[in-house]
Every structure is written in structure tokens, then in C-alpha cells.
Design a protein around this motif. Structure first.
Motif, short mmCIF file in Angstrom:
data_model
loop_
_atom_site.label_atom_id
_atom_site.label_comp_id
_atom_site.label_asym_id
_atom_site.label_seq_id
_atom_site.Cartn_x
_atom_site.Cartn_y
_atom_site.Cartn_z
N LYS A 38 0.82 -1.22 0.00
CA LYS A 38 0.00 0.00 0.00
C LYS A 38 0.85 1.27 0.00
CE LYS A 38 -3.79 2.15 2.61
NZ LYS A 38 -4.68 2.00 3.80
N ILE A 39 1.96 1.25 0.77
CA ILE A 39 2.81 2.45 0.84
C ILE A 39 3.97 2.37 -0.16
CG2 ILE A 39 2.20 2.87 3.25
CD1 ILE A 39 4.98 1.75 4.02
N LYS A 40 3.94 1.32 -1.00
CA LYS A 40 4.93 1.14 -2.07
C LYS A 40 6.36 1.03 -1.52
CE LYS A 40 2.01 3.51 -5.42
NZ LYS A 40 1.87 4.63 -6.39
N LYS A 41 6.51 0.17 -0.51
CA LYS A 41 7.81 -0.09 0.08
C LYS A 41 8.09 -1.59 0.05
CE LYS A 41 8.70 4.16 1.63
NZ LYS A 41 9.87 4.95 1.19
N GLN A 42 9.36 -1.94 0.01
CA GLN A 42 9.76 -3.34 0.05
C GLN A 42 10.25 -3.76 1.44
OE1 GLN A 42 9.57 -5.74 -2.50
NE2 GLN A 42 8.28 -4.11 -3.37
N SER A 43 10.36 -2.79 2.35
CA SER A 43 10.85 -3.10 3.69
C SER A 43 10.39 -2.04 4.68
CB SER A 43 12.38 -3.17 3.70
OG SER A 43 12.94 -1.90 3.40
N LEU A 44 10.49 -2.41 5.97
CA LEU A 44 10.22 -1.49 7.07
C LEU A 44 11.37 -1.63 8.07
CD1 LEU A 44 6.44 -2.28 7.74
CD2 LEU A 44 7.33 -0.17 6.73
N SER A 45 11.82 -0.51 8.60
CA SER A 45 12.86 -0.57 9.62
C SER A 45 12.24 -1.02 10.94
CB SER A 45 13.51 0.81 9.80
OG SER A 45 12.59 1.72 10.40
N ILE A 46 13.06 -1.55 11.82
CA ILE A 46 12.57 -1.97 13.13
C ILE A 46 11.99 -0.77 13.87
CG2 ILE A 46 13.18 -3.12 15.29
CD1 ILE A 46 13.41 -4.83 12.68
N GLY A 47 12.56 0.41 13.63
CA GLY A 47 12.03 1.63 14.24
C GLY A 47 10.62 1.91 13.78
N GLN A 48 10.34 1.71 12.50
CA GLN A 48 8.99 1.92 11.99
C GLN A 48 8.00 0.93 12.58
OE1 GLN A 48 10.41 1.74 7.81
NE2 GLN A 48 9.17 3.58 7.45
N LEU A 49 8.46 -0.29 12.80
CA LEU A 49 7.59 -1.31 13.38
C LEU A 49 7.23 -1.00 14.83
CD1 LEU A 49 9.18 -4.59 11.99
CD2 LEU A 49 6.91 -3.71 11.47
N ASN A 50 8.03 -0.16 15.46
CA ASN A 50 7.79 0.20 16.87
C ASN A 50 6.88 1.40 17.02
OD1 ASN A 50 8.97 -1.44 18.99
ND2 ASN A 50 10.93 -1.09 17.97
N LYS A 51 6.26 1.85 15.92
CA LYS A 51 5.44 3.05 15.97
C LYS A 51 4.00 2.77 15.56
CE LYS A 51 9.26 6.20 14.85
NZ LYS A 51 9.78 7.19 13.84
N GLY A 52 3.09 3.52 16.15
CA GLY A 52 1.69 3.52 15.74
C GLY A 52 1.03 2.15 15.73
N ASP A 53 0.22 1.94 14.69
CA ASP A 53 -0.55 0.70 14.59
C ASP A 53 0.32 -0.53 14.37
OD1 ASP A 53 -2.85 2.19 14.90
OD2 ASP A 53 -3.21 2.39 12.74
N LEU A 54 1.53 -0.33 13.86
CA LEU A 54 2.40 -1.48 13.58
C LEU A 54 3.01 -2.07 14.84
CD1 LEU A 54 4.32 -0.15 10.44
CD2 LEU A 54 2.25 -1.55 10.51
N LYS A 55 2.96 -1.32 15.92
CA LYS A 55 3.62 -1.73 17.16
C LYS A 55 3.09 -3.06 17.69
CE LYS A 55 5.35 0.34 21.43
NZ LYS A 55 5.33 1.55 22.28
N SER A 56 1.82 -3.33 17.42
CA SER A 56 1.23 -4.57 17.94
C SER A 56 1.81 -5.81 17.27
CB SER A 56 -0.30 -4.56 17.73
OG SER A 56 -0.61 -4.49 16.35
N PHE A 57 2.42 -5.64 16.09
CA PHE A 57 2.96 -6.80 15.37
C PHE A 57 4.34 -7.22 15.86
CE2 PHE A 57 0.02 -4.97 12.15
CZ PHE A 57 -0.83 -6.05 12.03
N ILE A 58 5.14 -6.27 16.30
CA ILE A 58 6.54 -6.56 16.58
C ILE A 58 6.72 -7.50 17.77
CG2 ILE A 58 7.04 -4.64 18.15
CD1 ILE A 58 9.69 -4.27 16.52
N CYS A 59 5.70 -7.57 18.63
CA CYS A 59 5.79 -8.46 19.79
C CYS A 59 5.31 -9.88 19.49
CB CYS A 59 5.00 -7.87 20.95
SG CYS A 59 3.23 -7.73 20.62
#
Length: 318
Positions: A38-59
Motif C-alpha cells: 500500500k505504501i509502495k515499500k519493500q521493507s520497514l525498519s525496526i524503528g517503523q515497526l515500533n510506531k503507531g498501529d504497527l507496534k502490535s505486530f513486533i511483539c
């Protein structure tokens, strides 16, 4: 949706059988993959995963297993797609229809039909089920043919009823349900209780349609069925979202809240609250007061909605 529209969809998938694989937490990988698309990216940094709605996935354990090997600090699509545990479940997906246009009987939000996505056990499970429980032919003790399940050699673990409208690019998941899991687990409880009082009884004296010893019934429920008991709800939800997104091409998905769905569909009895509270939150659905557009503009549904105080839905935009 209207019968003509549903006919066209079913004609497109006539006799098609889709394999669907699931392991614990696979939905996290799919949702993150779709988010990157959706955001046209091939990757996410660990920092991005620790923010907002994505935070629930990293655990989640499945994400932890992948990122512990991400030395560069990036979770990539390639790494997620390459991850595949040795322990997974295999299903076949088939389609059917539900409803006669009678909202009161059908428990649909509109006086129209629903598309049904059936999540069926694989042959390995069904062979074990038949070997251990020795059920009567075809119609088994854990399924109801008055519900939208397969009525052939395949056995339906769960089904998902879906209403949708291509013109508004919206789908509404009406219901996710499993008779099989509930009836098998409940049947073992009943058998245990009765056998403690009358040891001469057989499981088939209590659960109609099976001809087995207690130890075989217990093994089936506690061993063979156990992996499905743990994962059936999240596997069914992912199968539904994946089908709506990839096959129907719809990107806005709604799911009933407990109270609104109960009233709008005129459900008799109380369905499990976890299916309408815990499950949508687990998948990242967000509560909204806005009804699906196709529902809000339906003359009869609109009238039903007016009778509900503070209606709410869960919404996901892919």
C-alpha cells in the motif's frame, strides 16, 4: 448481494479449489506485506515497526523469529515470504451461497444473499477422523447441513459469510463460524461426564453418529483436532480477507461489532463475544460509526439501522 451478482461471482470460480496454508501468526506477515504494498515499500525498519498501529505486530513470536535474523535492522517482504515453519495446516477453500432474501431467517444485514467462503479440512485430517470415530456415511455428528457447509466427502471446518458491493469497493464480513470445532469439543465434555456416571456407555450412545471407543474419541479431539482448535478463527479471518482483497479486488472491509451485528442481523442467542471483539482487534480493524455505504443506502437496512442506538462497525482499509 443480489442473486444475479452472486451468480456471476460463483460462475467465475465454478468448481475451483484453492489451497490455503496457515501457521500461527501468519496473518501478521500478510497484513504487513499488504501494508508495504500500500505504501509502495519493500521493507520497514525496526524503528517503523515500533510506531503507531504497527507496534502490535513486533511483539508477535512469528515477527520476532524473523527480525532476530535481520542484522541490517530491516524487515523485508522477501524475508517474510521466505519464512515458513515446518508445522503448518493445509485447507481447501470453496465457495457457496447463503440466504433466500429473508433477513429474519438468514441473519443477513440486507434482505439479500451472502457469498460463503468455506474453509475445509484436508484429506489427512478427514482420514484420521474416519479411522478413529468411525462415523456414519457422509453426514457427521459435528456438522449441520442447514448451515453453509460442504455436503460431500469434504468436511468444512468453518465458513465465512460475506456481503459486498463492487460499486462502493466494500465488503462486509457477516459471520465467521465453526460448528465442527464447537460440537466436537463439547461432545467430548458430555461423553466424559456421562461415562463418569455410567461406565458401560459408548461415545456413540451420547454423540449420535459415531461408533468408537472413548480413547479414540479423546485422541481425536485432544490430539488430531487440537491444532485446529487453537487456530481456526484467525485462519478463517485471514482466508476471508485474502479472498476479498486478492480475488474480489475489494480494499475496504467491514466486520460487525457484537451489539450492532446482533441487532441488525436479528441473531437469536448470543454468539461468542471474542469473535466480535478480540478477533477484529487482533487483525487491526478500527471501530467506526460509519456504516458500509452499500448498507446505508439500502432502503430496508437503513430503516433497521435507525432503530439501533450508536451503531458501530470494525473497518479495515487495505
Amino acid at each position: 448481494m443480489r442473486q444475479k451478482e452472486l451468480d456471476e461471482v460463483l460462475d467465475c470460480f465454478e468448481n475451483e479449489r484453492t489451497l490455503f496454508y496457515y501457521f500461527k501468526g501468519r496473518y501478521c506477515l500478510s497484513l504487513l506485506d499488504w501494508y508495504m504494498t500500500k505504501i509502495k515499500k519493500q521493507s520497514l525498519s525496526i524503528g517503523q515497526l515500533n510506531k503507531g498501529d504497527l507496534k502490535s505486530f513486533i511483539c508477535k513470536p512469528v515477527i520476532k523469529d524473523i527480525i532476530k535474523n535481520c542484522g541490517d535492522g530491516f524487515l523485508t517482504k522477501e524475508r517474510m515470504q521466505a519464512f515458513w515453519p515446518s508445522d503448518f495446516l493445509t485447507f481447501t477453500l470453496t465457495l457457496d451461497r447463503w440466504g433466500e432474501g429473508d433477513r429474519g431467517y438468514d441473519q443477513t444485514s440486507r434482505n439479500q444473499q451472502n457469498l460463503v467462503l468455506q474453509v475445509n479440512f484436508n484429506n489427512k485430517h478427514t482420514t484420521e477422523y474416519q479411522r478413529l470415530l468411525k462415523p456414519d456415511d457422509h453426514y457427521g455428528p459435528f456438522e449441520y447441513w442447514c448451515h453453509p457447509v460442504r455436503q460431500d466427502a469434504k468436511k468444512t471446518m468453518s465458513w465465512i459469510r460475506i456481503d459486498f458491493d463492487f460499486s462502493t469497493n466494500e465488503a462486509l464480513i457477516e459471520e465467521i463460524q465453526s460448528d465442527w470445532i464447537k460440537q466436537a469439543s463439547g461432545g467430548l465434555v458430555r461423553v466424559k461426564k456421562r461415562l463418569s456416571q455410567q461406565k458401560a456407555l459408548k461415545p456413540g450412545d451420547i454423540v449420535y453418529g459415531i461408533h468408537c471407543e472413548y480413547k479414540d474419541f479423546e485422541y481425536y479431539v485432544d490430539k488430531v483436532l487440537k491444532p485446529y482448535q487453537k487456530l481456526w478463527a484467525e485462519a478463517s479471518m485471514l482466508a476471508a480477507i485474502q479472498f476479498i482483497r486478492d480475488e474480489l479486488g475489494i480494499s475496504t472491509i467491514y466486520y460487525h461489532s457484537f451489539s450492532t451485528g446482533h441487532k441488525l442481523k436479528k441473531v437469536y442467542g448470543l454468539p461468542p463475544k471474542s469473535m466480535y471483539k478480540q478477533l477484529p482487534k487482533q487483525f487491526g480493524f478500527k471501530l467506526t460509526k460509519e456504516a458500509p455505504e452499500f448498507l446505508a443506502r439500502d432502503k430496508q437496512a437503513k430503516r433497521y439501522l435507525k432503530a439501533i442506538k450508536h451503531p458501530q462497525w470494525y473497518r479495515m482499509a487495505l
